[in-house]
Design a protein around this motif. Structure first.
Motif, PDB file in Angstrom:
ATOM      1  N   LEU A 190      -7.959   9.713   2.935  1.00  0.00           N
ATOM      2  CA  LEU A 190      -8.881   8.662   3.358  1.00  0.00           C
ATOM      3  C   LEU A 190     -10.225   9.188   3.837  1.00  0.00           C
ATOM      4  O   LEU A 190     -11.168   8.415   4.005  1.00  0.00           O
ATOM      5  CB  LEU A 190      -8.242   7.817   4.466  1.00  0.00           C
ATOM      6  CG  LEU A 190      -6.904   7.154   4.127  1.00  0.00           C
ATOM      7  CD1 LEU A 190      -6.406   6.334   5.313  1.00  0.00           C
ATOM      8  CD2 LEU A 190      -7.020   6.289   2.893  1.00  0.00           C
ATOM      9  N   TRP A 230     -12.097   8.763  -1.744  1.00  0.00           N
ATOM     10  CA  TRP A 230     -11.756   8.322  -0.392  1.00  0.00           C
ATOM     11  C   TRP A 230     -11.914   6.823  -0.238  1.00  0.00           C
ATOM     12  O   TRP A 230     -11.058   6.148   0.332  1.00  0.00           O
ATOM     13  CB  TRP A 230     -12.621   9.048   0.634  1.00  0.00           C
ATOM     14  CG  TRP A 230     -12.221  10.481   0.833  1.00  0.00           C
ATOM     15  CD1 TRP A 230     -11.057  11.079   0.458  1.00  0.00           C
ATOM     16  CD2 TRP A 230     -12.997  11.496   1.464  1.00  0.00           C
ATOM     17  NE1 TRP A 230     -11.054  12.401   0.818  1.00  0.00           N
ATOM     18  CE2 TRP A 230     -12.232  12.690   1.446  1.00  0.00           C
ATOM     19  CE3 TRP A 230     -14.265  11.537   2.044  1.00  0.00           C
ATOM     20  CZ2 TRP A 230     -12.687  13.885   1.981  1.00  0.00           C
ATOM     21  CZ3 TRP A 230     -14.728  12.728   2.587  1.00  0.00           C
ATOM     22  CH2 TRP A 230     -13.950  13.895   2.553  1.00  0.00           C
ATOM     23  N   ARG A 231     -13.011   6.285  -0.767  1.00  0.00           N
ATOM     24  CA  ARG A 231     -13.255   4.856  -0.611  1.00  0.00           C
ATOM     25  C   ARG A 231     -12.196   4.028  -1.344  1.00  0.00           C
ATOM     26  O   ARG A 231     -11.720   3.010  -0.830  1.00  0.00           O
ATOM     27  CB  ARG A 231     -14.651   4.507  -1.138  1.00  0.00           C
ATOM     28  CG  ARG A 231     -15.067   3.066  -0.862  1.00  0.00           C
ATOM     29  CD  ARG A 231     -15.153   2.814   0.641  1.00  0.00           C
ATOM     30  NE  ARG A 231     -15.291   1.406   0.944  1.00  0.00           N
ATOM     31  CZ  ARG A 231     -15.396   0.908   2.175  1.00  0.00           C
ATOM     32  NH1 ARG A 231     -15.359   1.728   3.211  1.00  0.00           N
ATOM     33  NH2 ARG A 231     -15.529  -0.384   2.373  1.00  0.00           N
ATOM     34  N   GLN A 234      -9.115   4.069   0.766  1.00  0.00           N
ATOM     35  CA  GLN A 234      -9.281   3.218   1.944  1.00  0.00           C
ATOM     36  C   GLN A 234      -9.039   1.756   1.592  1.00  0.00           C
ATOM     37  O   GLN A 234      -8.384   1.022   2.342  1.00  0.00           O
ATOM     38  CB  GLN A 234     -10.678   3.408   2.530  1.00  0.00           C
ATOM     39  CG  GLN A 234     -10.903   4.764   3.182  1.00  0.00           C
ATOM     40  CD  GLN A 234     -12.365   5.032   3.481  1.00  0.00           C
ATOM     41  OE1 GLN A 234     -13.212   4.130   3.437  1.00  0.00           O
ATOM     42  NE2 GLN A 234     -12.694   6.284   3.772  1.00  0.00           N
ATOM     43  N   TYR A 238      -6.073  -0.703   3.020  1.00  0.00           N
ATOM     44  CA  TYR A 238      -6.385  -1.992   3.644  1.00  0.00           C
ATOM     45  C   TYR A 238      -5.558  -3.128   3.056  1.00  0.00           C
ATOM     46  O   TYR A 238      -5.079  -4.002   3.791  1.00  0.00           O
ATOM     47  CB  TYR A 238      -7.872  -2.293   3.464  1.00  0.00           C
ATOM     48  CG  TYR A 238      -8.281  -3.670   3.944  1.00  0.00           C
ATOM     49  CD1 TYR A 238      -8.475  -3.933   5.297  1.00  0.00           C
ATOM     50  CD2 TYR A 238      -8.475  -4.712   3.031  1.00  0.00           C
ATOM     51  CE1 TYR A 238      -8.853  -5.199   5.728  1.00  0.00           C
ATOM     52  CE2 TYR A 238      -8.846  -5.976   3.461  1.00  0.00           C
ATOM     53  CZ  TYR A 238      -9.038  -6.218   4.806  1.00  0.00           C
ATOM     54  OH  TYR A 238      -9.407  -7.469   5.234  1.00  0.00           O
ATOM     55  N   LEU A 377      -6.439   3.236   9.057  1.00  0.00           N
ATOM     56  CA  LEU A 377      -7.898   3.139   9.026  1.00  0.00           C
ATOM     57  C   LEU A 377      -8.435   2.954  10.440  1.00  0.00           C
ATOM     58  O   LEU A 377      -7.796   2.310  11.279  1.00  0.00           O
ATOM     59  CB  LEU A 377      -8.335   1.952   8.165  1.00  0.00           C
ATOM     60  CG  LEU A 377      -8.037   2.053   6.670  1.00  0.00           C
ATOM     61  CD1 LEU A 377      -8.295   0.705   5.999  1.00  0.00           C
ATOM     62  CD2 LEU A 377      -8.872   3.146   6.028  1.00  0.00           C
ATOM     63  N   TRP A 381     -13.746   0.408  10.458  1.00  0.00           N
ATOM     64  CA  TRP A 381     -13.803   0.405   8.999  1.00  0.00           C
ATOM     65  C   TRP A 381     -14.144  -0.996   8.500  1.00  0.00           C
ATOM     66  O   TRP A 381     -13.632  -1.995   8.987  1.00  0.00           O
ATOM     67  CB  TRP A 381     -12.467   0.839   8.407  1.00  0.00           C
ATOM     68  CG  TRP A 381     -12.484   0.950   6.907  1.00  0.00           C
ATOM     69  CD1 TRP A 381     -12.879   2.013   6.178  1.00  0.00           C
ATOM     70  CD2 TRP A 381     -12.087  -0.054   5.969  1.00  0.00           C
ATOM     71  NE1 TRP A 381     -12.766   1.753   4.826  1.00  0.00           N
ATOM     72  CE2 TRP A 381     -12.279   0.479   4.674  1.00  0.00           C
ATOM     73  CE3 TRP A 381     -11.609  -1.364   6.077  1.00  0.00           C
ATOM     74  CZ2 TRP A 381     -12.005  -0.224   3.513  1.00  0.00           C
ATOM     75  CZ3 TRP A 381     -11.326  -2.077   4.917  1.00  0.00           C
ATOM     76  CH2 TRP A 381     -11.519  -1.501   3.660  1.00  0.00           C
TER      77      TRP A 381
END
Length: 385
Positions: A190, A230-231, A234, A238, A377, A381
């Motif tokens: 992440l 990474w995005r 993430q 989520y 997270l 975030w």
């Protein structure tokens, strides 16, 4: 100083693994997009509790977030642009016990707070290993698994300084651990480095409890490919998370987000007190309009005291499914990740972005309680619009 936890548990039919753990509650409303005129600036000094001397370059941060600052050489700090609401502030300094303090600000402006830290004390009743041995390595593997998890993100996460863990075992089979200084977890799935003060860790018969303060730092990507990687991860972390569920309730988009929410009918209002399986199979459809009813998430949401807050109100247990992936469920006709949410006080306080700021004893049982540090997270975030 009080510490609140979410109690999280997987409870499924016999034969499936069960475990319980505690998560630090996120006393934060930092995700709110407040106007400059409605923000709070936290300022003050970090000092030694006994001597009153300043502690230079101490860390002052919002617990479970990337938002923080360092004190200057005289122990003075300033943390600005915070929205009104409830915050849990963490303060750490090498050789001292980390302080967590819950603050509630109902008016904007500069708020002065002095944090007084105690020098760290040796942990009592803990076996300290001077060098590696097989028993410690075995216990360390258990602790690492329970802190990081076992999903694909855990394979890209690592504890960098396991030597700060002080591990003990008692005669009843409990495995316990605390940290003498923050545990550093590097999450290359992440893109975060996590500093975790582990106040409590207890593992017993497949169940684990843990809690403490958490500070996130952003890792610097080596190139655009890693940044995008990474995005993407993430966003994956989520989707289907507790934050995702709560935010979708506020936005009245539960179905679009992939959730199905059912509210338990009070026993006094049920047609039948028990619901029996059909041909030995437990079906959700057999419970509808007798034990549970479908409900729109927004129907459970009420305004809070502040514009940055909402109340999630339910006097009975909620059963939640995330339908965008397969998962464990007690119902044969709903093969999706299943969670039960319980509200001992009938409500909790959340932000519109989906973080719990006042848990009121909030309990999570099932899929939404499974997050570990490999998939966690930070509070600040934000999802891409």
């Amino acid at each position: 100083m009080s510490q609140f936890y979410i109690i999280s548990m997987f409870c499924y039919p016999t034969g499936l693994r069960k475990f319980l753990f505690l998560l630090p509650i996120l006393f934060v409303s930092v995700l709110c997009q407040a106007q400059q005129t409605n923000t709070v600036t936290l300022a003050g000094t970090v000092t030694d509790e006994k001597t009153g001397k300043p502690l230079p370059f101490a860390n002052v941060f919002i617990n479970n977030s990337t938002i923080g600052t360092s004190a200057d050489g005289d122990g003075n700090y300033r943390l600005g642009n915070l929205p009104i609401g409830t915050l849990e502030i963490g303060v750490s300094f090498l050789g001292y016990e980390t302080v967590r303090q819950t603050l509630r600000f109902e008016q904007p402006g500069v708020k002065k707070v002095v944090f007084k830290l105690k020098e760290g004390m040796e942990l009592q009743g803990v076996t300290v290993y001077a060098r590696k041995n097989k028993r410690r390595e075995k216990n360390l593997k258990i602790i690492t698994r329970e802190l990081l998890g076992t999903n694909s993100f855990a394979k890209l996460s690592k504890i960098l300084n396991p030597e700060v863990l002080r591990i003990s075992e008692d005669d009843n089979g409990h495995l316990s651990a605390q940290t003498t200084k923050p545990l550093i977890i590097e999450n290359n799935a992440l893109g975060y480095r996590i500093f975790q003060d582990l106040d409590d860790f207890d593992f017993y018969e497949g169940k684990v409890y843990y809690g403490g303060s958490t500070r996130f730092e952003l890792l610097k990507p080596k190139d655009d490919i890693q940044k995008k990687f990474w995005r993407t991860n993430q966003e994956t972390a989520y989707k289907g998370s507790l934050k995702h569920l709560l935010a979708s309730m506020v936005a009245d988009s539960v179905a679009e987000a992939g959730f199905k929410v059912y509210q338990t009918i009070p026993e006094s209002m049920r047609i039948f007190n028990t619901v029996r399986p059909v041909n030995g199979v437990n079906l959700l459809s057999n419970h509808l309009n007798n034990r549970i009813v479908p409900v729109r998430g927004v129907k459970l949401i009420q305004p809070g005291e502040l514009e940055t807050e909402r109340l999630l109100v339910s006097q009975t247990v909620l059963e939640v499914f995330y339908t965008k992936r397969k998962g464990r469920s007690p119902y044969a006709d709903m093969p999706y990740p299943h969670t039960q949410l319980t509200f001992p006080n009938g409500y909790i306080v959340i932000t519109p972005q989906g973080w719990v700021v006042m848990p009121m004893g909030f309990e999570i049982a099932g899929d939404l309680g499974k997050d570990r540090f490999a998939s966690l997270l930070p509070a600040d975030w934000k999802r891409d619009e």
